[in-house]
Design a protein around this motif. Structure first.
Motif, mmCIF file in Angstrom:
data_model
loop_
_atom_site.group_PDB
_atom_site.id
_atom_site.type_symbol
_atom_site.label_atom_id
_atom_site.label_comp_id
_atom_site.label_asym_id
_atom_site.label_seq_id
_atom_site.Cartn_x
_atom_site.Cartn_y
_atom_site.Cartn_z
ATOM 1 N N PRO A 142 -55.463 3.068 -12.647
ATOM 2 C CA PRO A 142 -56.571 3.372 -13.804
ATOM 3 C C PRO A 142 -56.632 4.809 -14.042
ATOM 4 N N ALA A 164 -65.318 3.587 -18.172
ATOM 5 C CA ALA A 164 -65.706 1.927 -17.810
ATOM 6 C C ALA A 164 -64.567 1.569 -17.406
ATOM 7 N N ASP A 165 -64.806 1.016 -16.022
ATOM 8 C CA ASP A 165 -63.729 0.418 -15.186
ATOM 9 C C ASP A 165 -62.710 1.510 -14.825
ATOM 10 N N GLY A 166 -62.847 2.869 -14.583
ATOM 11 C CA GLY A 166 -62.033 3.754 -14.452
ATOM 12 C C GLY A 166 -61.247 4.150 -15.304
#
Length: 413
Positions: free
Chosen positions: A235, A305-307
């Motif tokens: 990510p 968001a989420d990396g």
């Protein structure tokens, strides 16, 4: 194999070099041919620039010495198992091309990389011969960037630094385990060792203020590296952490990001589709925030968001929207560090504001004159005659500030 003419070799090996983004020519010492018998310079105007299909500006002769390669990296189109047209320049051909292109004002220097042919040492030695011939035989004063082969003898790497302005060894993938899996003949530890040796030599070449004899010039534009994005599942937050550690550990001038492009006959271990090119762009913007705006990698990632960085808005705006309690800031009293965190304000704009406010109190029209656009700035600042009121906390502020149209993604094929 059929003998290729020089034009066909150039077509193949220039096209094969387009996957390497780390070819900027900034940061070196200034040289020119005035008062000498040489050719070229690293300053001046009139250079014609070429543009790659994805929009990068290239003012160097950017080629591979050869796209033959004994390595079989899954993500590389020039891997040994790939069915692509092959070509190989001689040392003299690269030297002649560089000089002729410079004399025609096509380029400002040379970016030379290569596939691994015969052995790492043989290939690195050939590349050093190119740079040595340009410098010593032709007194070439232009820019030279050599791509290092980390597995080569350290003595060859040291020689490369004596002739090149910049050296680079590509880390390739954000995750070491992915490099081991997708490029089994490469070793992340060996790459890091090579980069560490370059850093030590660059620092030695600077010398101390009290040194009477200046050490030999060594890669005055430092070193850079490249990360392929979207090939190993890392990510953006992890990629930025890796970049921060590379900057801190090896004194890099730049980390370049290259969005993974699926290649013909690729391995099933690779993603079947390319990541959005906007992701690459957002990583460059985030990298800029770390280098020039005082942001840390965790701060930038905290707004993701989420990396993953927000593709709809730039990383600074995303951070500001996630930290609205820190805004608005008064441009007449805020310190430089906080002003640099205001969306829409660049380093030059902030420096000008700090200079101007010594003599007068800034109004909104003053800020507008000092920036490229006021719309993104207005919700996050106060001036003598402006306060955003509830605009800073508006629920639809992101929608108002996001670009109306997403950019079109181009292809390398």
């Amino acid at each position: 194999m059929a003998r290729l003419d020089l034009r066909k070799k150039l077509e193949i090996l220039a096209d094969a070099a387009k996957y390497d983004a780390s070819c900027a020519s900034s940061g070196t010492s200034k040289r020119n041919s005035v008062g000498g018998k040489g050719v070229g310079s690293t300053e001046g105007m009139g250079i014609c620039h070429a543009y790659t299909p994805d929009g990068r500006c290239v003012s160097l002769l950017k080629i591979l010495l050869t796209n033959f390669c004994i390595f079989d990296c899954a993500y590389c189109i020039n891997r040994t198992s790939s069915n692509v047209p092959r070509a190989r320049f001689s040392v003299q051909e690269v030297v002649d091309l560089t000089l002729n292109f410079y004399r025609r004002n096509y380029i400002e220097g040379l970016f030379l990389s290569s596939g691994i042919v015969k052995s790492s040492n043989h290939t690195m030695e050939e590349m050093v011969r190119v740079a040595r011939s340009l410098r010593e035989d032709h007194d070439f004063r232009g820019y030279i960037h050599l791509k290092l082969i980390p597995e080569a003898d350290p003595a060859l790497v040291e020689q490369a630094g004596l002739y090149a302005d910049r050296l680079s060894a590509n880390v390739e993938l954000p995750r070491d385990e992915a490099l081991e899996r997708l490029a089994p003949q490469k070793d992340a530890g060996v790459i890091k060792q090579a980069m560490g040796r370059v850093r030590l030599k660059v620092e030695e070449a600077k010398g101390g203020k009290k040194d009477r004899k200046r050490p030999p010039r060594f890669a005055p534009a430092g070193q850079s590296t490249q990360l392929i994005i979207g090939a190993d599942g890392a990510p953006d937050a992890e990629i930025l952490d890796r970049s921060a550690s590379l900057y801190g550990g090896y004194g890099l001038r730049r980390v370049y990001y290259s969005a993974f492009s699926p290649i013909p006959d690729s391995s099933s271990a690779l993603p079947p589709s390319k990541p959005p090119l906007m992701r690459e762009h957002r990583l460059y913007q985030a990298d800029w925030l770390m280098r020039f705006y005082g942001f840390s990698a965790p701060e930038i990632a905290s707004a993701s968001a989420d990396g993953m960085l927000d593709l709809a808005v730039d990383p600074k705006l995303a951070w500001a929207l996630a930290n609205r309690d820190k805004f608005p800031v008064d441009v007449n009293v805020a310190d430089r560090e906080m002003l640099l965190r205001v969306p829409g304000l660049g380093v030059k704009s902030v420096n000008r504001m700090i200079s101007v406010r010594r003599y007068r109190t800034l109004r909104l029209e003053d800020v507008q004159r000092l920036t490229h656009g006021i719309d993104k700035v207005r919700p996050f600042i106060t001036t003598l005659d402006w306060t955003p009121g509830g605009l800073t906390d508006a629920v639809d502020l992101k929608t108002r500030l996001a670009p109306a149209r997403a950019p079109e993604q181009l292809s390398l094929f």
